[in-house]
Design an enzyme around this catalytic site. Structure first.
Site, PDB file in Angstrom:
ATOM      1  N   LYS A  11       0.826  -1.216   0.000  1.00 21.43           N
ATOM      2  CA  LYS A  11       0.000   0.000   0.000  1.00 21.43           C
ATOM      3  C   LYS A  11       0.864   1.272   0.000  1.00 21.43           C
ATOM      4  CE  LYS A  11      -3.950  -2.240   2.276  1.00 21.43           C
ATOM      5  NZ  LYS A  11      -4.966  -2.117   3.363  1.00 21.43           N
ATOM      6  N   TYR A  51     -12.600  -1.700  -3.351  1.00 13.94           N
ATOM      7  CA  TYR A  51     -13.097  -1.814  -1.974  1.00 13.94           C
ATOM      8  C   TYR A  51     -14.618  -1.625  -1.893  1.00 13.94           C
ATOM      9  CZ  TYR A  51      -8.425  -2.137   0.046  1.00 13.94           C
ATOM     10  OH  TYR A  51      -7.168  -2.561   0.405  1.00 13.94           O
ATOM     11  N   ASN A 114      -2.052   0.214   6.683  1.00 14.63           N
ATOM     12  CA  ASN A 114      -1.537  -1.039   7.232  1.00 14.63           C
ATOM     13  C   ASN A 114      -0.671  -1.848   6.254  1.00 14.63           C
ATOM     14  OD1 ASN A 114      -3.610  -1.894   5.650  1.00 14.63           O
ATOM     15  ND2 ASN A 114      -4.822  -2.820   7.278  1.00 14.63           N
ATOM     16  N   HIS A 117      -2.200  -5.396   1.446  1.00  9.51           N
ATOM     17  CA  HIS A 117      -3.500  -6.025   1.255  1.00  9.51           C
ATOM     18  C   HIS A 117      -3.277  -7.509   0.986  1.00  9.51           C
ATOM     19  CE1 HIS A 117      -7.382  -7.144  -0.438  1.00  9.51           C
ATOM     20  NE2 HIS A 117      -6.714  -7.682  -1.440  1.00  9.51           N
ATOM     21  N   GLU A 128      -9.589 -10.101  -7.964  1.00  5.68           N
ATOM     22  CA  GLU A 128      -8.598  -9.034  -7.758  1.00  5.68           C
ATOM     23  C   GLU A 128      -7.417  -9.191  -8.718  1.00  5.68           C
ATOM     24  OE1 GLU A 128      -9.845  -8.672  -3.046  1.00  5.68           O
ATOM     25  OE2 GLU A 128      -7.811  -9.305  -3.548  1.00  5.68           O
TER      26      GLU A 128
HETATM   27  P1  ATP Z   1      -7.201  -5.625   3.216  1.00  4.71           P
HETATM   28  O1  ATP Z   1      -8.517  -5.911   2.547  1.00  4.71           O
HETATM   29  O2  ATP Z   1      -6.656  -4.263   2.886  1.00  4.71           O
HETATM   30  O3  ATP Z   1      -6.206  -6.730   3.027  1.00  4.71           O
HETATM   31  P2  ATP Z   1      -8.251  -6.597   5.689  1.00  4.71           P
HETATM   32  O4  ATP Z   1      -8.872  -7.666   4.854  1.00  4.71           O
HETATM   33  O5  ATP Z   1      -7.346  -7.020   6.806  1.00  4.71           O
HETATM   34  O6  ATP Z   1      -7.425  -5.590   4.788  1.00  4.71           O
HETATM   35  P3  ATP Z   1     -10.788  -5.269   5.633  1.00  4.71           P
HETATM   36  O7  ATP Z   1     -11.798  -5.516   6.686  1.00  4.71           O
HETATM   37  O8  ATP Z   1     -10.964  -5.886   4.281  1.00  4.71           O
HETATM   38  O9  ATP Z   1      -9.367  -5.656   6.260  1.00  4.71           O
HETATM   39  O10 ATP Z   1     -10.643  -3.687   5.476  1.00  4.71           O
HETATM   40  C1  ATP Z   1     -10.020  -3.128   4.333  1.00  4.71           C
HETATM   41  C2  ATP Z   1      -9.118  -1.982   4.755  1.00  4.71           C
HETATM   42  O11 ATP Z   1      -9.936  -0.934   5.271  1.00  4.71           O
HETATM   43  C3  ATP Z   1      -8.167  -2.330   5.895  1.00  4.71           C
HETATM   44  O12 ATP Z   1      -6.967  -2.890   5.446  1.00  4.71           O
HETATM   45  C4  ATP Z   1      -7.946  -0.985   6.546  1.00  4.71           C
HETATM   46  O13 ATP Z   1      -6.909  -0.271   5.900  1.00  4.71           O
HETATM   47  C5  ATP Z   1      -9.257  -0.262   6.320  1.00  4.71           C
HETATM   48  N1  ATP Z   1     -10.069  -0.351   7.533  1.00  4.71           N
HETATM   49  C6  ATP Z   1     -10.724  -1.416   8.003  1.00  4.71           C
HETATM   50  N2  ATP Z   1     -11.385  -1.138   9.141  1.00  4.71           N
HETATM   51  C7  ATP Z   1     -11.108   0.181   9.387  1.00  4.71           C
HETATM   52  C8  ATP Z   1     -11.498   1.088  10.401  1.00  4.71           C
HETATM   53  N3  ATP Z   1     -12.299   0.709  11.408  1.00  4.71           N
HETATM   54  N4  ATP Z   1     -11.018   2.355  10.319  1.00  4.71           N
HETATM   55  C9  ATP Z   1     -10.225   2.755   9.308  1.00  4.71           C
HETATM   56  N5  ATP Z   1      -9.835   1.947   8.306  1.00  4.71           N
HETATM   57  C10 ATP Z   1     -10.259   0.678   8.354  1.00  4.71           C
HETATM   58 MG    MG Z   2      -9.985  -7.291   3.113  1.00  3.97          MG
END
Ligand code: ATP
Ligand code: MG
Length: 139
Positions: A11, A51, A114, A117, A128
């Site tokens: 990211k 997303y 974070n 992805h 994807e």
């Molecule tokens: P990713 O899809 O990016 O691999 P993930 O699967 O661990 O991450 P998801 O639940 O799919 O998490 O959320 C997608 C992204 O949205 C997260 O990686 C994070 O950057 C952001 N995100 C998720 N929850 C929050 C929150 N409560 N506040 C801010 N950003 C969030």
């Molecule tokens: Mg995710």
């Protein structure tokens, strides 16, 4: 399933912090083969599409702005049990909860920023991967 795939993005936070090399080293050391890779930047529309499942969530706007804020590295990774093993390697979404030895523990800044992805299912990995790569770009 033998040699299945997952999709990852390094990211914008991790790219800005010069963590591309460190993250790729962890990916290789964990036994993932790089099947496709590109250095690119998502448009806002790309990030909204990618997303879309989160579009009703309060953090959606922030997530879309962040993911389109700078270049990313997109890649298809291949390994037995790729989706689950890669989720294990990246660690919890919130780096404060990520275990030692995970990519997010080492390289993530915050819940929103974070570092990486990882796909959450074989079905989404295929969607994807197709979003970013033609079949002729996979090796
Ligand atoms: P990713 O899809 O990016 O691999 P993930 O699967 O661990 O991450 P998801 O639940 O799919 O998490 O959320 C997608 C992204 O949205 C997260 O990686 C994070 O950057 C952001 N995100 C998720 N929850 C929050 C929150 N409560 N506040 C801010 N950003 C969030
Ligand atoms: Mg995710």
């Amino acid at each position: 399933m033998a040699n299945n795939i997952t999709f990852t993005m390094i990211k914008p936070d991790a790219v800005k912090n010069n963590y591309i090399g460190g993250i790729l080293a962890m990916i290789n050391e964990a036994g993932f083969k790089i099947k496709a890779m590109k250095y690119t930047q998502l448009t806002k529309a790309d990030a909204e599409g990618f997303y879309e499942v989160h579009k009703e969530r309060p953090f959606f706007g922030e997530l879309v702005n962040f993911m389109s804020s700078g270049p990313i590295v997109a890649a298809i990774l291949e390994k037995d049990n790729a989706v689950a093993d890669f989720r294990k390697l990246i660690g919890a979404t919130n780096p404060a909860e990520a275990e030692e030895g995970t990519i997010r523990k080492k390289y993530a800044t915050s819940l929103g920023e974070n570092a990486v992805h990882g796909s959450d299912s074989d079905e989404n990995a295929a969607i994807e991967a197709n979003f970013h790569f033609a079949m002729t770009e996979r090796f």
